[in-house]
Enzyme design. Sequence first.
Site, mmCIF file in Angstrom:
data_model
loop_
_atom_site.group_PDB
_atom_site.id
_atom_site.type_symbol
_atom_site.label_atom_id
_atom_site.label_comp_id
_atom_site.label_asym_id
_atom_site.label_seq_id
_atom_site.Cartn_x
_atom_site.Cartn_y
_atom_site.Cartn_z
ATOM 1 N NE ARG A 112 -11.479 -3.286 -26.425
ATOM 2 C CZ ARG A 112 -11.803 -4.283 -25.624
ATOM 3 N NH1 ARG A 112 -11.400 -4.272 -24.383
ATOM 4 N NH2 ARG A 112 -12.512 -5.304 -26.060
ATOM 5 C CB THR A 158 -18.770 1.011 -31.034
ATOM 6 O OG1 THR A 158 -19.677 -0.024 -30.685
ATOM 7 C CG2 THR A 158 -17.368 0.456 -31.172
ATOM 8 C CD GLU A 212 -12.045 -5.598 -29.701
ATOM 9 O OE1 GLU A 212 -12.123 -4.608 -28.944
ATOM 10 O OE2 GLU A 212 -12.952 -6.449 -29.803
ATOM 11 C CD GLU A 237 -22.709 -4.604 -25.419
ATOM 12 O OE1 GLU A 237 -22.905 -5.264 -24.375
ATOM 13 O OE2 GLU A 237 -21.585 -4.495 -25.950
#
Length: 742
Positions: free
Chosen positions: A373, A722, A369, A636
């Site tokens: 990020r 992503t 994460e 998504e």
Amino acid sequence: MPRLLPASALPQEPGAVCVNQSRCTSCSSPAPVRACVYDSHARAPPLSPPAPPTPPAHALIGPAAPLPLALAGGVRRCLAVVRRHRKAAPMPAVSLLPLFGSPAGPGALGGPLGSGPGGGRKASGPSAFRLTEKFVLLLVFSAFITLCFGAIFFLPDSSKLLSGVFFHSSAALQQPPPGGEQRAPPPGAGPAAGSSGSAGEAAAAAENLAKIREDHERALREAKETLQKLPEEIRRDIRQDKEKLLQDRRGRKEAGAAGLPSLLFRKPVGAVGREPADPNVQQKRAKIKEMMKHSWDNYKRYAWGLNELKPISKQGHSSNLFGNIQGATIVDALDTLYIMEMKDEFKEAKEWVEKNLDFNVNAEISVFEVNIRFVGGLLSAYYLSGEEIFRKKAVELGEKLLPAFNTPTGIPWALLNIKSGIGRNWPWASGGSSILAEFGTLHLEFIHLSHLSGNPVFAEKVMNIRKVLNRLDKPEGLYPNYLNPSSGQWGQHHVSVGGLGDSFYEYLLKAWLMSDKTDEEGKKMYYDAVQSIETHLIRKSSGGLTYIAEWKGGLLEHKMGHLTCFAGGMFALGADGAPNDKTGHHIELGAEIARTCHESYDRTSMKLGPEAFRFDGGVEAIATRQNEKYYILRPEVIETYMYMWRFTHDPKYRQWGWEAVEALEQHCRVDGGYSGIRDVYSNHQSHDDVQQSFFLSETLKYLYLLFSEDDLLPFEHWIFNTEAHPLPVLHRDDGKKEEKHK
Ligand code: DMJ
């Protein structure tokens, strides 16, 4: 140099006192305190009164007197003294000669003092008077010369005078090369080039000429563009250029201090795009920007500096994924603010990063994460804006993550205490395994960390992950979601293109694309994996919907996660390189997944998709379990619409995207921002009270791109990590260009 006199030859006038006879060479006046000429190697006599401190040249001249006037004044005063003496006692020209240049001989003026009987000056008479005059003249001349030298050496610009007057330094007259940088000689130039020297020189000259021509043409073009601008615009441009220059300088200093190599920042391609031509699209895009403003303003108002916002209770929200690293929303949103041209907001976000983003904390974080990020967000912010602070912070954080790789295989831990460097895995993950989607989603960021830091260690770590994976047998060519970092063996055989597996496949494809299609290993791993996924996981429902099921030890679970919906975009993105003429097939696969995911939205009452939907028990694309009915502002499905739009320009993707905007506005927007929904099938809203940071970094960014022209972050130049953070493609000739610029 004055001659030295023996002490015995000193004048014996009554009252004449030399304060230090052993050093004094002549006393020039009958007055009790007289001037002495000293051996230049000897120090001043200890008993002589201390010399007054030498005033600076400008003080000697007087502050208001410019140098030439002052010197002229000095000369005038000298001549006046001489004239006064001439009037008093006319002097033959010869007597004006310097003392030591006088002809020798008995009685001759200034003859070698003390030489021969009666040598030295006469005791009295006109000739004694002339000798005094000579001393006066000598003093006047020495004072004058001292003044001249003083002026040359001590005036503020004396170095320029010196180089211009004395050294005629051509270097001093030469203009520095533009940008103050020395150009390296063109390859092949100079004697080292041997026989090919002249050819090399000719080539270099031609290259130089071409460069000059190119520079001229560019200057012309820019001048033309400038002429078309309003004065106000020109002033604004100049202001911005100045600011940028200052920031660059400051940034380079900072980066240098952090031990980073200096990098030539090139203006990125497509960091901001054109206004959409169609007014309707323009309006929709403006609406999406307004949504971003609403999320940002509320985060700023109620949760500034904290990780996320609770939009209902209007306070900060902390997720344990980031330990006590703070500011997830700020870092995640930076690039969206940038591409939406929300300049003030970007500026305040940058200032927060500069002053407050701190990784020196005792925190156990999720490596995955924090990487996607924070590292991803900082890297993108750097590549878009060129602000060095982002590069510095990204590399600093990357270094903090490195201890996660300290396992027997080099497969990183999922969790890491960034203070102690101690790692571990999620307790629920199959016998202490690491997770495929987590350790497989570091590649893009780590390659860029090596690129920006000059430190190969980051790239080495992720290349080693590939090595470990390639040594292992894969069941049916599939990658299980769990891998033990100590034994290097697979854990439970659970395969998914959704949660736990998803972005591992995404990063294989994107690693190949980001390497300008040079990473053949990544390419092969991706297309092989897709082949196995097609064979073993992709199915069609009786209603004709294509879905990607999950595989558990050979058995299929006919469930598809919201997360899995990203795969539509991935198939479309990889279509171009698909082997065996399968380009069309991969685009088609992308389109089918997009349709299925759209159905999962359309079959709810809120027109927002559930966390997971099933194709069994008589349902298709519908969630049947209560704990799968929530929607947490995930991106998504919209991500896949955006890719499909870029590759097909089929208007249905914009239409589907707009449906999502309307649903978000109707069900997720609240006074304090945007919130997730607990049950998308319910007729009344129940909010989860979290504005996820990926809503700003992904959902709103993909929506904005969907309603933008294709020139904004074009795919030939950018790859999205992503978390939707754009990273530039490392073009093959970039390295060469950079070499050339060094
Ligand atoms: C994001 O953090 C990333 O897209 C990640 O790959 C998966 N989950 C969330 C969004 O749903």
